[in-house]
Motif scaffolding. Structure first.
Motif, PDB file in Angstrom:
ATOM      1  N   SER A 358       1.250  -1.142   0.140  1.00  0.00           N
ATOM      2  CA  SER A 358       0.248  -0.470  -0.263  1.00  0.00           C
ATOM      3  C   SER A 358       1.165   1.306   0.010  1.00  0.00           C
ATOM      4  N   THR A 359       2.209   1.287   1.209  1.00  0.00           N
ATOM      5  CA  THR A 359       2.749   2.598   0.656  1.00  0.00           C
ATOM      6  C   THR A 359       3.591   2.264  -0.308  1.00  0.00           C
ATOM      7  N   ALA A 360       3.886   1.598  -1.763  1.00  0.00           N
ATOM      8  CA  ALA A 360       4.826   1.657  -2.945  1.00  0.00           C
ATOM      9  C   ALA A 360       3.468   2.153  -3.303  1.00  0.00           C
ATOM     10  N   CYS A 361       1.911   1.352  -4.000  1.00  0.00           N
ATOM     11  CA  CYS A 361       1.107   2.449  -4.146  1.00  0.00           C
ATOM     12  C   CYS A 361       1.137   3.845  -4.263  1.00  0.00           C
ATOM     13  N   LEU A 362       0.973   4.014  -2.719  1.00  0.00           N
ATOM     14  CA  LEU A 362       0.879   5.583  -2.758  1.00  0.00           C
ATOM     15  C   LEU A 362       1.839   6.618  -3.036  1.00  0.00           C
ATOM     16  N   VAL A 363       2.999   5.638  -2.669  1.00  0.00           N
ATOM     17  CA  VAL A 363       3.765   6.843  -3.204  1.00  0.00           C
ATOM     18  C   VAL A 363       3.651   7.130  -5.356  1.00  0.00           C
ATOM     19  N   CYS A 364       3.024   5.524  -5.592  1.00  0.00           N
ATOM     20  CA  CYS A 364       3.591   5.900  -7.600  1.00  0.00           C
ATOM     21  C   CYS A 364       2.022   6.835  -7.961  1.00  0.00           C
ATOM     22  N   LEU A 365       1.022   6.795  -6.752  1.00  0.00           N
ATOM     23  CA  LEU A 365      -0.266   8.102  -6.777  1.00  0.00           C
ATOM     24  C   LEU A 365       0.369   9.351  -6.958  1.00  0.00           C
ATOM     25  N   ILE A 366       1.189   9.384  -6.310  1.00  0.00           N
ATOM     26  CA  ILE A 366       2.283  10.852  -5.335  1.00  0.00           C
ATOM     27  C   ILE A 366       2.106  11.130  -6.832  1.00  0.00           C
ATOM     28  N   PHE A 367       3.420  10.551  -7.783  1.00  0.00           N
ATOM     29  CA  PHE A 367       4.581  10.668  -8.538  1.00  0.00           C
ATOM     30  C   PHE A 367       3.292  11.043  -9.759  1.00  0.00           C
ATOM     31  N   GLU A 368       2.370   9.723  -9.782  1.00  0.00           N
ATOM     32  CA  GLU A 368       1.408   9.867 -11.280  1.00  0.00           C
ATOM     33  C   GLU A 368       0.643  11.382 -11.343  1.00  0.00           C
ATOM     34  N   CYS A 369       0.045  11.669  -9.683  1.00  0.00           N
ATOM     35  CA  CYS A 369      -0.369  13.448  -9.375  1.00  0.00           C
ATOM     36  C   CYS A 369       0.277  14.512 -10.213  1.00  0.00           C
ATOM     37  N   ALA A 370       1.161  14.333  -9.852  1.00  0.00           N
ATOM     38  CA  ALA A 370       2.417  15.617 -10.187  1.00  0.00           C
ATOM     39  C   ALA A 370       2.905  15.425 -11.642  1.00  0.00           C
ATOM     40  N   LEU A 371       3.480  13.967 -12.111  1.00  0.00           N
ATOM     41  CA  LEU A 371       3.217  14.222 -13.546  1.00  0.00           C
ATOM     42  C   LEU A 371       2.607  14.668 -14.283  1.00  0.00           C
ATOM     43  N   THR A 372       1.182  13.970 -13.890  1.00  0.00           N
ATOM     44  CA  THR A 372      -0.184  14.320 -14.499  1.00  0.00           C
ATOM     45  C   THR A 372      -0.650  16.060 -14.542  1.00  0.00           C
ATOM     46  N   VAL A 373      -0.413  16.803 -13.529  1.00  0.00           N
ATOM     47  CA  VAL A 373      -0.788  17.930 -13.309  1.00  0.00           C
ATOM     48  C   VAL A 373       0.069  18.242 -14.132  1.00  0.00           C
ATOM     49  N   GLN A 374       1.227  18.278 -14.736  1.00  0.00           N
ATOM     50  CA  GLN A 374       2.479  18.890 -15.082  1.00  0.00           C
ATOM     51  C   GLN A 374       2.548  19.382 -16.850  1.00  0.00           C
ATOM     52  N   TYR A 375       2.547  17.502 -16.900  1.00  0.00           N
ATOM     53  CA  TYR A 375       2.780  17.315 -18.143  1.00  0.00           C
ATOM     54  C   TYR A 375       1.068  16.725 -19.420  1.00  0.00           C
ATOM     55  N   LEU A 376       0.430  17.367 -18.468  1.00  0.00           N
ATOM     56  CA  LEU A 376      -1.401  16.404 -18.922  1.00  0.00           C
ATOM     57  C   LEU A 376      -1.674  17.347 -20.501  1.00  0.00           C
ATOM     58  N   ASP A 377      -1.447  18.413 -20.055  1.00  0.00           N
ATOM     59  CA  ASP A 377      -1.554  19.519 -21.179  1.00  0.00           C
ATOM     60  C   ASP A 377      -0.369  20.029 -21.717  1.00  0.00           C
ATOM     61  N   SER A 378       0.706  19.716 -21.647  1.00  0.00           N
ATOM     62  CA  SER A 378       1.827  20.611 -22.512  1.00  0.00           C
ATOM     63  C   SER A 378       2.246  19.167 -23.325  1.00  0.00           C
ATOM     64  N   GLU A 379       3.200  19.577 -24.458  1.00  0.00           N
ATOM     65  CA  GLU A 379       3.974  18.975 -25.882  1.00  0.00           C
ATOM     66  C   GLU A 379       4.800  18.128 -25.394  1.00  0.00           C
ATOM     67  N   ASN A 380       5.470  17.737 -24.139  1.00  0.00           N
ATOM     68  CA  ASN A 380       6.120  17.203 -23.546  1.00  0.00           C
ATOM     69  C   ASN A 380       6.028  15.828 -23.401  1.00  0.00           C
ATOM     70  N   ARG A 381       6.446  15.285 -25.060  1.00  0.00           N
ATOM     71  CA  ARG A 381       5.815  13.945 -25.074  1.00  0.00           C
ATOM     72  C   ARG A 381       6.841  12.806 -24.046  1.00  0.00           C
ATOM     73  N   SER A 382       7.813  13.480 -23.080  1.00  0.00           N
ATOM     74  CA  SER A 382       8.987  12.474 -22.034  1.00  0.00           C
ATOM     75  C   SER A 382       7.407  12.384 -20.534  1.00  0.00           C
ATOM     76  N   GLY A 383       7.350  13.837 -20.621  1.00  0.00           N
ATOM     77  CA  GLY A 383       6.321  13.743 -19.584  1.00  0.00           C
ATOM     78  C   GLY A 383       5.401  13.079 -19.388  1.00  0.00           C
ATOM     79  N   ARG A 384       4.270  12.833 -20.152  1.00  0.00           N
ATOM     80  CA  ARG A 384       3.055  12.320 -20.517  1.00  0.00           C
ATOM     81  C   ARG A 384       3.439  10.654 -20.326  1.00  0.00           C
ATOM     82  N   ILE A 385       4.853  10.240 -21.292  1.00  0.00           N
ATOM     83  CA  ILE A 385       5.487   8.457 -21.263  1.00  0.00           C
ATOM     84  C   ILE A 385       5.481   8.629 -19.537  1.00  0.00           C
TER      85      ILE A 385
END
Length: 558
Positions: A358-385
């Motif tokens: 559960s701790t490991a899954c939570l850490v992944c969700l935190i990173f997923e949230c941060a990266l999605t907020v940052q790159y969802l609407d951007s043209e940075n393909r590496s960030g979306r990957i």
């Protein structure tokens, strides 16, 4: 970890009866059917032909917010049907048996799947999802109960770990079938098969289960005992647990006598009631742990990711068949993780895996949230990957530590006479949580985008704290012995110890009517509270190794 894996394999080989293995795996078809029913929306919602047929706007089109509302409704009614299925199972599995509940659950799920596959309107589709929800959750509730009741304590975690494996297989099958059907052209006269075909397949395994199960699923011996049918219970217990190195079934019969004593204790110390699981401090603790386990695990977000995987990948601007392909591969990755989990859970322990995973899954969700907020609407393909990749890291920890472990844990902490009600309560909490997450998250992602992951992150943090503080470890204990972890089972343990020593409950638990001489004399008798754990383990070990002399009148069928 590898060492624990091979140690478990050796223990399974030593304790395995082939009738037991076949019964556990055949019943697991119910879990496969449940998982496929949960996963099929992920494939269906990724099919362009599905949206075209029902005149719904697709991802990126102006009216997709209306479509998102319909998708949330479809998952919501399925989860609502799930709660009804769990409530019915709580009563029916105790009243009519585990086997009949499995057969009826398969029939109901097949009916719901058939209605989905033949839907001519979105209204029919919604009704079909509700019926499928009832049947699939009947199976989801009763199959772990059945597997736990027939499995030896040393490998019960591995046997019930097939729940996680079959969940992974069901999700993978739905993913790959959906990916294959994506290639059916929208202009083809058979375009509807792209989404009707995978939905029709939902009927296959439930039908196999409810037809062939009449012959291939023996009733749980513990249920027979609960109904006072001793001969049938012993016959099925020997059929399931007979070992080649014990032709006279001495160990099996000795363990069966202990089960009989436990059921006598249950009948003598607790009267069954419709709402018994809500009574008493010990059951209150079980209720809290069960609800936290299943409700909390939903906020780790796995079924949202699995059900809306193609939609999530679409928001990350992955186009064409790629979202469905990634969804299928993601689900397939769960299979080896769950196989390893089943092999190590009896060595590592339930709570250890739950906390770490559960701790490991939570850490992944935190990173997923941060990266999605940052790159969802951007043209940075590496960030979306990078954002998409954390969904893959997430599923490794989920399948390895949490998926099958949660189902094993919530079934085994309940006493025999309350297990059906307790496990159904667990699945009800599980699907109430799924209603909240599966309905709220897609709509939230339309409005607040990546920040929607906070709906999962904050409750998950609280969930992990509760696991650490409240959850007892059950590794290596029989279903009867797990009762000693809860306050009320001191009384049941007392009853069992007195039976094994040849005394009665009235001699140890009721002082009324005793003379002063009797009271003084009883003060010098050894108390069960003074028995050391080492002595208890020694007796338990002797019982399992067949060294305890079994009363022939009790050890043979009459």
């Amino acid at each position: 970890m590898l060492r624990e894996f091979f140690r478990t394999i050796r223990a399974m080989y030593r304790l395995m009866a082939w009738n037991l293995l076949f019964s556990v795996l055949f019943a697991a078809l119910g879990t496969f059917s449940t998982a496929y029913g949960l996963a099929i929306p992920g494939s269906t919602f990724g099919q362009p032909n599905f949206y075209t047929y029902f005149e719904l706007d697709q991802q990126g089109e102006p009216g997709f917010s209306r479509t998102a509302t319909y998708l949330a409704l479809l998952n919501g009614v399925n989860a609502a049907g799930a709660v009804l299925g769990c409530a019915f199972t709580a009563w029916f599995a105790d009243k009519k048996g585990r086997k009949l509940t499995i057969l009826i659950g398969g029939a109901v799920l097949a009916a719901g799947g058939a209605l989905n596959a033949g839907s001519l309107s979105i209204t029919q589709f919604v009704v079909g999802r509700a019926i499928a929800g009832i049947g699939s959750r009947m199976l989801a509730a009763v199959v772990p109960i059945y597997q736990g009741e027939i499995a030896p304590p040393e490998i019960r975690g591995a046997m019930m770990g097939t729940t996680g494996v079959m969940y992974a297989c069901g999700y993978a099958a739905a993913g790959w079938l959906g990916f294959g059907c994506w290639h059916i052209s929208a202009t083809s006269p058979h375009a509807d098969a792209a989404w009707r075909g995978p939905l029709a397949f939902q009927c296959v395994t439930p039908l196999i289960l409810c037809i062939a199960g009449v012959w291939f699923i023996p009733e749980s011996p513990r249920w027979f005992l609960s109904q006072g049918k001793r001969n049938q219970a012993l016959q099925n217990f020997i059929h399931l647990r007979a070992l080649s190195d014990d032709p006279d079934h001495v160990r099996v019969k000795a363990e069966f006598i202990l089960l009989e004593q436990q059921y006598e204790a249950d009948r003598g110390l607790s009267r069954r009631g419709r709402f018994e699981i809500f009574k008493g401090k010990a059951n209150g603790r079980r209720l809290a742990i069960t609800a936290l386990t299943m409700f909390g695990s939903q906020f780790l977000g796995v079924y949202v990711i699995a059900g809306y995987g193609p939609v999530i990948y679409g928001k990350l601007r992955l186009k064409g068949h790629m979202p469905l392909l990634l969804n299928a591969c993601w689900a397939t990755l769960c299979i080896p993780g769950n196989l390893i989990s089943a092999a190590i859970v009896d060595r590592v322990g339930r709570t250890t895996l739950l906390v770490f995973g559960s701790t490991a899954c939570l850490v992944c969700l935190i990173f997923e949230c941060a990266l999605t907020v940052q790159y969802l609407d951007s043209e940075n393909r590496s960030g979306r990957i990078a954002a998409a990749s954390f969904l893959w890291v997430y599923v490794v920890f989920w399948s390895l530590c949490v998926d099958g472990t949660q189902f094993t844990y919530v079934s085994e902490i309940w006493p025999n006479h309350l297990r059906a009600q307790g496990t159904s309560w667990a699945l009800a909490c599980f699907f109430v949580g799924s209603v909240i997450t599966s309905v709220a998250l897609p709509i939230a992602m339309e409005h607040i985008k990546g920040l929607a992951y906070n709906i999962l992150i904050v409750p998950s943090f609280v969930y992990i704290i509760f696991i650490i503080v409240l959850f007892p470890e059950t590794r290596g204990l029989s279903l009867e012995e797990i009762s000693t972890l809860f306050d009320d089972t001191k009384t049941i343990g007392k009853y069992l110890w007195n039976k094994m020593r040849g005394t009665t409950t009235s001699e140890t638990s009721n002082d009324e009517g005793r003379s002063e001489h009797d009271t003084e004399e009883s003060a010098h008798k050894p108390s069960e509270d003074s028995i050391e754990m080492s002595e208890y383990e020694s007796i338990r070990s002797e019982l399992r190794d067949g060294y305890i002399v079994v009363d022939p009148s009790k050890a043979t069928m009459r």
